[in-house]
Write a protein that holds these residues in place. Structure first.
Motif, PDB file in Angstrom:
ATOM      1  N   GLY A 180      26.074  44.019   2.831  1.00  0.00           N
ATOM      2  CA  GLY A 180      26.808  43.217   3.800  1.00  0.00           C
ATOM      3  C   GLY A 180      26.993  43.926   5.130  1.00  0.00           C
ATOM      4  N   THR A 181      27.185  45.242   5.085  1.00  0.00           N
ATOM      5  CA  THR A 181      27.336  46.020   6.314  1.00  0.00           C
ATOM      6  C   THR A 181      26.072  45.939   7.166  1.00  0.00           C
ATOM      7  N   ILE A 182      24.905  46.043   6.509  1.00  0.00           N
ATOM      8  CA  ILE A 182      23.638  45.921   7.238  1.00  0.00           C
ATOM      9  C   ILE A 182      23.506  44.529   7.851  1.00  0.00           C
ATOM     10  N   LEU A 183      23.808  43.512   7.070  1.00  0.00           N
ATOM     11  CA  LEU A 183      23.700  42.146   7.577  1.00  0.00           C
ATOM     12  C   LEU A 183      24.624  41.924   8.771  1.00  0.00           C
ATOM     13  N   ARG A 184      25.853  42.406   8.652  1.00  0.00           N
ATOM     14  CA  ARG A 184      26.804  42.236   9.756  1.00  0.00           C
ATOM     15  C   ARG A 184      26.319  42.939  11.011  1.00  0.00           C
ATOM     16  N   GLU A 185      25.796  44.146  10.849  1.00  0.00           N
ATOM     17  CA  GLU A 185      25.324  44.898  12.016  1.00  0.00           C
ATOM     18  C   GLU A 185      24.121  44.230  12.679  1.00  0.00           C
ATOM     19  N   LEU A 186      23.341  43.494  11.912  1.00  0.00           N
ATOM     20  CA  LEU A 186      22.221  42.750  12.488  1.00  0.00           C
ATOM     21  C   LEU A 186      22.690  41.499  13.228  1.00  0.00           C
ATOM     22  N   GLY A 187      23.903  41.046  12.925  1.00  0.00           N
ATOM     23  CA  GLY A 187      24.426  39.836  13.554  1.00  0.00           C
ATOM     24  C   GLY A 187      24.375  38.612  12.664  1.00  0.00           C
ATOM     25  N   ILE A 188      24.164  38.825  11.365  1.00  0.00           N
ATOM     26  CA  ILE A 188      24.080  37.714  10.410  1.00  0.00           C
ATOM     27  C   ILE A 188      25.476  37.342   9.929  1.00  0.00           C
ATOM     28  N   ASP A 189      25.731  36.040   9.843  1.00  0.00           N
ATOM     29  CA  ASP A 189      27.058  35.549   9.474  1.00  0.00           C
ATOM     30  C   ASP A 189      27.238  35.342   7.976  1.00  0.00           C
ATOM     31  N   ILE A 190      26.212  34.841   7.317  1.00  0.00           N
ATOM     32  CA  ILE A 190      26.366  34.440   5.929  1.00  0.00           C
ATOM     33  C   ILE A 190      25.066  34.675   5.167  1.00  0.00           C
ATOM     34  N   THR A 191      25.174  35.114   3.928  1.00  0.00           N
ATOM     35  CA  THR A 191      23.991  35.259   3.093  1.00  0.00           C
ATOM     36  C   THR A 191      24.124  34.365   1.872  1.00  0.00           C
ATOM     37  N   TYR A 192      23.035  33.775   1.478  1.00  0.00           N
ATOM     38  CA  TYR A 192      23.044  32.872   0.338  1.00  0.00           C
ATOM     39  C   TYR A 192      22.990  33.684  -0.954  1.00  0.00           C
ATOM     40  N   ALA A 193      24.094  34.331  -1.251  1.00  0.00           N
ATOM     41  CA  ALA A 193      24.245  35.198  -2.409  1.00  0.00           C
ATOM     42  C   ALA A 193      25.747  35.370  -2.643  1.00  0.00           C
ATOM     43  N   PRO A 194      26.141  35.719  -3.866  1.00  0.00           N
ATOM     44  CA  PRO A 194      25.309  36.037  -5.027  1.00  0.00           C
ATOM     45  C   PRO A 194      24.969  34.802  -5.864  1.00  0.00           C
ATOM     46  N   VAL A 195      23.975  34.981  -6.731  1.00  0.00           N
ATOM     47  CA  VAL A 195      23.644  33.962  -7.721  1.00  0.00           C
ATOM     48  C   VAL A 195      24.704  34.008  -8.818  1.00  0.00           C
ATOM     49  N   ALA A 196      25.326  32.873  -9.088  1.00  0.00           N
ATOM     50  CA  ALA A 196      26.387  32.801 -10.106  1.00  0.00           C
ATOM     51  C   ALA A 196      25.916  32.098 -11.369  1.00  0.00           C
ATOM     52  N   ASP A 197      24.614  31.887 -11.492  1.00  0.00           N
ATOM     53  CA  ASP A 197      24.067  31.224 -12.676  1.00  0.00           C
ATOM     54  C   ASP A 197      24.079  32.175 -13.870  1.00  0.00           C
ATOM     55  N   VAL A 198      24.435  31.635 -15.014  1.00  0.00           N
ATOM     56  CA  VAL A 198      24.398  32.378 -16.276  1.00  0.00           C
ATOM     57  C   VAL A 198      23.115  31.986 -17.006  1.00  0.00           C
ATOM     58  N   VAL A 199      22.256  32.953 -17.290  1.00  0.00           N
ATOM     59  CA  VAL A 199      20.984  32.648 -17.957  1.00  0.00           C
ATOM     60  C   VAL A 199      21.253  32.289 -19.416  1.00  0.00           C
ATOM     61  N   ALA A 200      20.892  31.068 -19.778  1.00  0.00           N
ATOM     62  CA  ALA A 200      21.112  30.606 -21.154  1.00  0.00           C
ATOM     63  C   ALA A 200      19.862  30.726 -22.005  1.00  0.00           C
ATOM     64  N   PHE A 201      18.705  30.798 -21.364  1.00  0.00           N
ATOM     65  CA  PHE A 201      17.433  30.902 -22.082  1.00  0.00           C
ATOM     66  C   PHE A 201      16.687  32.136 -21.574  1.00  0.00           C
ATOM     67  N   GLU A 202      16.186  32.933 -22.492  1.00  0.00           N
ATOM     68  CA  GLU A 202      15.461  34.152 -22.109  1.00  0.00           C
ATOM     69  C   GLU A 202      14.294  33.854 -21.177  1.00  0.00           C
ATOM     70  N   ASN A 203      13.660  32.694 -21.351  1.00  0.00           N
ATOM     71  CA  ASN A 203      12.471  32.382 -20.561  1.00  0.00           C
ATOM     72  C   ASN A 203      12.774  31.414 -19.414  1.00  0.00           C
ATOM     73  N   ASN A 204      14.001  31.470 -18.870  1.00  0.00           N
ATOM     74  CA  ASN A 204      14.328  30.695 -17.677  1.00  0.00           C
ATOM     75  C   ASN A 204      13.359  31.090 -16.559  1.00  0.00           C
ATOM     76  N   PRO A 205      12.643  30.129 -15.970  1.00  0.00           N
ATOM     77  CA  PRO A 205      11.549  30.490 -15.054  1.00  0.00           C
ATOM     78  C   PRO A 205      11.976  30.851 -13.643  1.00  0.00           C
ATOM     79  N   ILE A 206      13.205  30.545 -13.247  1.00  0.00           N
ATOM     80  CA  ILE A 206      13.556  30.673 -11.838  1.00  0.00           C
ATOM     81  C   ILE A 206      14.730  31.607 -11.579  1.00  0.00           C
TER      82      ILE A 206
END
Length: 475
Positions: A112-138
């Motif tokens: 976040g410190t790097i992003l802020r220093e670059l001038g970025i406001d928001i990052t599309y993270a973190p992923v809050a998905d819980v993997v229910a299947f070992e072979n989830n493709p995405i």
């Protein structure tokens, strides 16, 4: 030349977040910026290095000082800032394996410190998905794991790290993308769980994120039938207005996943999807950075304006979205204290290790093989050759069918064979021929392949490769 826009036109435009290619602001987007474009989303081609990214953001703000600059920087294998050398941050999957919330906080605070220093406001993270299947493709290594408890705690730590650094966090993909086997870049997933099970297993990390004060929530292109049996969450008023806003009491920014994704009709229907998302209660429309973005923006703007003029889309909802977007940058401030940087050695205890994986200084034969990356990750540098050489192990890199593999100790780095049958078959042939080889699984674990000498590293970012090399050279 664009004709002057009305106040209502500018309100519509405030909800748009397109992307574009290259590290220079293209001509087509300049009039939109000058007329109140709400946001721009950056991708890898926009950020070839930190200097170019900083100049680009400064140029964007010369046309619109209030434009919200966002980026899809998740940390680990999904990176836009470190495509050429691999990310200096671990994957969420490995952080979940380590299960050290302070380590997760430090990793995301540093990023976040790097992003802020670059001038970025928001990052599309973190992923809050819980993997229910070992072979989830995405989802895979983008998730903190398969435990709702682990994911929830580390999502909260990541949010705190990013936002204390002065960058908004955007959890995704609400209401939870981990219980599917389809990739919504191509197909529309359906989740048929009961509401009680879905809430306890998949919605809970988002609930905790909201309680932690997360800035934004990205809505996924998936049908959660317990919430709305017909419409994708990203286009559903039941999911966004009634459930996310009403039940979970979220008052921050609601962002769509990329509107050109196949799950909701692809690029040909992007204008229709944009209108449906706004009607459902979304604040910010993410157009991704692919295809003809100028056409996507123009067609979507005209389509939405027609809907507003005809009364199909109420103006009060658009005005509420505009207020959230405009006020966001003034309310999100740096509030953290400097923390120790992430040491790659902190990551080693998150590995799964079996057999003998130590090497003496000298030369090895190295094979690096992986399947085609997901659209979300894209092409990012990965492998073990640089990191092994850095610890005194020289590498001769070979194809997997080379006849010379037996001349030295063999090391095989691979990733995501669980979703690539030919790759899995190649690994099995290599193990049959070279049973003493060291195998390094650098993706989401391929559980059906378990050779004797194995490191499961839960990711392939540069810092993870460093940690693997340190472990291989451990005494």
């Amino acid at each position: 030349m664009m004709k002057p826009l009305t106040s209502l036109d500018r309100t519509i435009l405030s909800t748009f977040s397109p992307g574009f290619g290259g590290a220079v602001v293209p001509e087509w987007i300049k009039p939109w910026l000058e007329n109140g474009l709400g946001s721009v989303t950056l991708f890898a081609s926009n950020t070839p290095n930190f200097e170019a990214a900083t100049k680009l953001i400064e140029e964007l703000r010369s046309y619109n000082p209030e434009v919200l600059v966002s980026i899809d920087e998740e940390g680990g294998d999904v990176t836009r800032l470190f495509v050429r050398e691999g990310s200096r941050y671990p994957t969420p999957a490995l952080l979940g394996q380590c299960d050290d919330e302070n380590l997760t906080y430090r990793s995301y605070f540093s990023m976040g410190t790097i992003l802020r220093e670059l001038g970025i406001d928001i990052t599309y993270a973190p992923v809050a998905d819980v993997v229910a299947f070992e072979n989830n493709p995405i989802v895979g290594v983008r998730s903190f794991g398969m435990s709702t408890d682990v994911v929830s705690r580390h999502v909260a730590a990541a949010i705190k790290g990013l936002q204390n650094a002065g960058v908004g966090a955007c959890v995704k993909h609400f209401p939870g993308h981990g219980a599917v086997l389809e990739d919504s870049h191509h197909d529309l997933p359906h989740i048929k769980m009961s509401l009680a099970d879905y809430e306890s297993q998949h919605v809970y990390p988002f609930k905790l994120a909201i309680e932690s004060g997360v800035s934004a929530v990205m809505i996924g292109h998936l049908v959660a039938e317990a919430l709305d049996a017909k419409l994708p969450a990203s286009l559903s008023s039941k999911v966004i207005r009634d459930y996310l806003r009403g039940v979970l009491k979220f008052n921050g920014l609601v962002v769509t996943d990329a509107l050109d994704m196949g799950a909701i009709g692809g690029p040909a229907k992007i204008h229709e999807s944009a209108l449906k998302a706004l009607s459902a209660g979304a604040d910010l429309l993410c157009f991704s950075g692919m295809g003809d973005q100028s056409t996507f923006v123009a067609s979507s703007f005209d389509w939405i304006k027609t809907a507003v003029d005809s009364g199909l889309l109420p103006t009060n909802s658009l005005e509420e979205s505009e207020k959230r977007i405009i006020s966001w940058r003034s309310t999100n401030k740096y509030s953290g204290l400097a923390t120790a940087a992430v040491d790659f050695k902190d990551l080693i205890h998150g590995f799964e290790i079996s057999g003998s994986v130590e090497l003496e200084p000298g030369a090895v034969n190295l094979v690096e093989i992986g399947t085609k990356p997901t659209i979300a990750a894209g092409d990012v540098s990965w492998g073990m050759h640089r990191e092994l050489r850095a610890v005194g192990i020289s590498c001769d890199i070979h194809a997997s069918d080379a006849e010379t593999l037996s001349t030295k100790k063999l090391v095989v780095a691979f990733r995501d064979a669980y979703r690539d049958a030919p790759l899995l078959a190649t690994l099995r042939r290599l193990y049959e021929r070279y049973p003493e080889a060291i195998f390094i699984d650098m993706g989401w674990p391929t559980r059906e392949f378990a050779p004797k000498n194995l490191i499961r590293a839960f990711g392939s970012s540069a810092v993870i490769a460093q940690a693997v090399a340190a472990r291989i050279r451990a005494k």
